[in-house]
Design a protein around this motif. Structure first.
Motif, PDB file in Angstrom:
ATOM      1  N   UNK A  47     -90.057  12.979  37.549  1.00  0.00           N
ATOM      2  CA  UNK A  47     -90.385  11.565  37.427  1.00  0.00           C
ATOM      3  C   UNK A  47     -89.879  10.779  38.642  1.00  0.00           C
ATOM      4  N   UNK A  82     -87.652  24.955  33.087  1.00  0.00           N
ATOM      5  CA  UNK A  82     -87.902  23.720  32.328  1.00  0.00           C
ATOM      6  C   UNK A  82     -89.402  23.508  32.085  1.00  0.00           C
ATOM      7  N   UNK A  87     -90.066  21.019  28.905  1.00  0.00           N
ATOM      8  CA  UNK A  87     -89.227  19.822  29.052  1.00  0.00           C
ATOM      9  C   UNK A  87     -89.807  18.922  30.130  1.00  0.00           C
ATOM     10  N   UNK A 107     -92.558  20.862  21.219  1.00  0.00           N
ATOM     11  CA  UNK A 107     -91.456  20.926  20.245  1.00  0.00           C
ATOM     12  C   UNK A 107     -91.484  22.244  19.467  1.00  0.00           C
ATOM     13  N   UNK A 110     -90.350  25.088  21.715  1.00  0.00           N
ATOM     14  CA  UNK A 110     -88.910  25.085  22.006  1.00  0.00           C
ATOM     15  C   UNK A 110     -88.065  25.547  20.819  1.00  0.00           C
ATOM     16  N   UNK A 111     -88.612  25.425  19.608  1.00  0.00           N
ATOM     17  CA  UNK A 111     -87.882  25.910  18.436  1.00  0.00           C
ATOM     18  C   UNK A 111     -87.735  27.440  18.475  1.00  0.00           C
ATOM     19  N   UNK A 115     -82.520  28.175  25.363  1.00  0.00           N
ATOM     20  CA  UNK A 115     -82.408  27.802  26.778  1.00  0.00           C
ATOM     21  C   UNK A 115     -80.951  27.480  27.106  1.00  0.00           C
ATOM     22  N   UNK A 117     -78.776  25.962  29.802  1.00  0.00           N
ATOM     23  CA  UNK A 117     -78.964  25.188  31.022  1.00  0.00           C
ATOM     24  C   UNK A 117     -77.825  25.434  32.005  1.00  0.00           C
TER      25      UNK A 117
ATOM     26  N   UNK B  93     -91.052   1.811  37.373  1.00  0.00           N
ATOM     27  CA  UNK B  93     -90.251   2.818  38.068  1.00  0.00           C
ATOM     28  C   UNK B  93     -88.893   2.275  38.503  1.00  0.00           C
ATOM     29  N   UNK B 172     -81.004  17.270  27.515  1.00  0.00           N
ATOM     30  CA  UNK B 172     -81.773  18.480  27.817  1.00  0.00           C
ATOM     31  C   UNK B 172     -81.548  19.570  26.762  1.00  0.00           C
ATOM     32  N   UNK B 175     -83.505  18.583  23.714  1.00  0.00           N
ATOM     33  CA  UNK B 175     -84.933  18.856  23.940  1.00  0.00           C
ATOM     34  C   UNK B 175     -85.216  20.347  23.806  1.00  0.00           C
ATOM     35  N   UNK B 176     -84.335  21.137  24.428  1.00  0.00           N
ATOM     36  CA  UNK B 176     -84.531  22.589  24.395  1.00  0.00           C
ATOM     37  C   UNK B 176     -84.423  23.140  22.978  1.00  0.00           C
ATOM     38  N   UNK B 177     -83.656  22.433  22.112  1.00  0.00           N
ATOM     39  CA  UNK B 177     -83.521  22.889  20.724  1.00  0.00           C
ATOM     40  C   UNK B 177     -84.735  22.502  19.881  1.00  0.00           C
ATOM     41  N   UNK B 178     -85.686  21.815  20.494  1.00  0.00           N
ATOM     42  CA  UNK B 178     -86.919  21.460  19.771  1.00  0.00           C
ATOM     43  C   UNK B 178     -86.853  20.112  19.084  1.00  0.00           C
ATOM     44  N   UNK B 179     -85.884  19.277  19.499  1.00  0.00           N
ATOM     45  CA  UNK B 179     -85.744  17.955  18.867  1.00  0.00           C
ATOM     46  C   UNK B 179     -86.580  16.929  19.618  1.00  0.00           C
TER      47      UNK B 179
END
Lengths: 291, 286
Positions: A47, A82, A87, A107, A110-111, A115, A117, B93, B172, B175-179
């Protein structure tokens, strides 16, 4: 080897055999050569940036494979991981994991992915206990708004035991050493019973013995439970069990070969020489600074 | 002024109202404070409280001509900040803090413009109440609504505790856990907007932010467990609010100011005795 929740848990920690879910066995019926990750001309831009971090990446990973991703700093290795777990949004191309597009089903994908990091540096005052951090890796599997059951806590404990961190169950994560924090993050990824493990420098803060133990655990999960492993690492060389080696530079894959071929390729040799030269310069600068 | 003498002058019903109002405001603000402090979004709380102030001022203006509850416009303004912040930052931005700075100053400007159009009698009573807070102007409906907001916050925290835990731990990793981190971030902003709007009358627009931040910051000095922070922040928040109300009665200071003075004193004391701070010093010396 295909994925099964039961075999995963058994490989993770034999103590869990008593609480395994028999329904998960049906997952074993699936074939072992399916492509689990498919990237087609994937381009990702962070971004606010204009220049893509990874560009025109095409990659196919089969179930149960072990891939090592190497490359100089800024090559796009982390961005690739990622992008695979959805992500980062894609600018061009497509990414499918488990046959699902990361654009639509991020989503859900990712379940089923664990990952780890890159290096997390927690403040010593962070109010997060080790057990809670490990549980976070399992939240996707538990479900939104669903209660955490006794079984979930048992799997959290088993994951910590598997990485040798069960004694730190109720300790704040910020008070642990970098290596211990790393192990907790690996346990967190394992607690979600992942079918795919994306590991970004998982051995960076570990001593030689811990690297060996964690690698053996990952290997066991791969061999016995069919977990697919994509690992970015500078600290382990390319282990003999590796199926493929991916070399990245400037956001592109410049080599994607089987291990034996990769180790003898001029590109790989050039990368190793460059890494060693960089390491030499870094060590010299560090010594000069210390003096 | 002697507290016993003071209480003898207050009717039992008024005393109950005061304590209830302070308890509900202290609890709601400090529960929301756990998110605001941990996610380091204090600027959002600050901007939101001032947006609510602008909304309440507009509500007062409308109310001087038609029958209108300023709480409605205060809530709309605060929720608008929650809705606009993300898209505005993305489209322009700009760093969200820049956007918040603009929202904050714009809200303040609008608030004072709306107040300047109020008939003089209204300015001296209700407008001052919105700015500095008071429990005397509250009716039972205000208490009921504030009670419902507290119930909603507690219920949402209990139901989605693990999701909030992940969101607060690391974006992160969550997010990676699927939330769905964006959804939970918005839920936090929405609850913050609601809390700010409904506690505006008690604590005041200019100071509600401190009741959000101070209790949690106090508990942070001692706790290493998120669950304990969620449990003890409201305790400190309620003590601060009730203590502030009593201080206000004794000194005739505005209630909002008094609550902030008490909560700030508690915070300073907690920092002095903080085991985390002591350990930090030890580590630095090592």
């Amino acid at each position: 080897m295909s994925f099964s929740s039961n075999t995963f848990l058994q490989a993770l920690n034999p103590k869990l055999s008593e609480i395994l879910n028999p329904r998960a066995e049906k997952a074993l019926q699936e074939g072992s050569t399916d492509e689990i990750i498919v990237l087609d001309s994937a381009t990702t831009v962070y971004e606010g940036e204009r220049i893509p971090t990874i560009q025109d990446i095409s990659l196919r990973v089969k179930k149960g494979e072990i891939l090592f991703i190497i490359g100089p700093n800024g090559a796009g290795k982390t961005t690739l991981l990622e992008t695979i777990c959805g992500i980062l949004p894609l600018r061009e191309g497509s990414v499918e994991v488990f046959g699902l597009s990361t654009k639509k089903y991020g989503h859900q994908i990712r379940k089923r992915i664990g990952y780890v990091i890159q290096e997390m540096d927690f403040d010593p005052s962070e109010p997060f206990l080790v057990k809670d951090v490990v549980l976070i890796g399992r939240i996707g599997l538990i479900g939104v708004g669903k209660r955490v059951t006794k079984r979930d806590w048992e799997i959290v404990r088993a994951s910590l035991e598997a990485v040798g961190m069960e004694a730190f169950w109720g300790r704040p994560i910020g008070k642990l050493s970098a290596g211990q924090q790393q192990k907790v993050m690996i346990a967190s990824a394992l607690a979600g019973e992942p079918e795919v493990l994306l590991l970004d420098e998982p051995f960076a803060n570990l001593d030689i013995n811990a690297r060996h133990d964690i690698y053996q655990l990952l290997l066991k999960l791969n061999r016995e439970a069919g977990v697919t492993i994509l690992c970015v690492s500078h600290n382990l060389g390319i282990p003999p069990e590796t199926d493929k080696v991916i070399l990245m530079q400037n956001g592109r894959i410049i080599m994607n070969s089987e291990r034996e071929k990769a180790l003898t390729s001029p590109l790989y040799k050039a990368f190793i020489e460059l890494s060693q030269a960089e390491k030499g310069v870094y060590n010299a600068a560090k010594t000069a600074q210390e003096k | 002024m002697d507290l016993l003498f003071l209480f003898s002058r207050l009717s039992l019903q008024l005393l109950f109202k005061v304590i209830l109002g302070a308890t509900l405001a202290g609890m709601a603000c400090s529960l929301i404070g756990v998110f605001v402090v941990h996610l380091k979004i204090t600027a959002i709380g600050f901007s939101m409280s001032h947006a609510a102030f602008a909304g309440a001022a507009l509500g007062l203006l409308i109310n001087s001509y038609l029958s209108f509850d300023p709480l409605i416009s205060a809530s709309i303004f605060a929720i608008a900040v929650a809705l606009l912040l993300g898209p505005m930052s993305e489209k322009t931005r700009l760093n969200p803090n820049v956007v918040l700075g603009i929202i904050f100053t714009l809200s303040l400007a609008l608030g004072f413009i709306f107040l300047s159009f109020l008939p003089s009698g209204v300015v001296s009573s209700e407008a001052v109440q919105i700015l500095w807070g008071s429990v005397f102007g509250l009716d039972w409906l205000d208490f009921l609504l504030l009670g419902l907001v507290n119930l909603a916050i507690v219920a949402i925290i209990i139901i989605f505790y693990k999701e909030f835990l992940a969101t607060m731990f690391h974006r992160k990793v969550a997010l990676a856990a699927g939330i769905n981190v964006s959804f939970f971030n918005f839920l936090i902003l929405f609850l913050t907007a609601l809390t700010v709007s409904f506690t505006l009358k008690i604590v005041g627009a200019l100071l509600v932010y401190a009741l959000i931040v101070n209790p949690t910051s106090t508990v942070y000095q001692f706790a290493y467990d998120t669950k304990k922070i969620f449990i003890f922040s409201p305790v400190v928040g309620i003590i601060s609010a009730i203590g502030g109300v009593l201080l206000s009665f004794m000194t005739n200071f505005p209630i909002g100011s008094s609550i902030i003075i008490v909560s700030s004193i508690i915070f300073v004391v907690s920092v002095i005795f903080s085991p985390k701070k002591r350990r930090g010093i030890v580590q630095q010396h090592q």
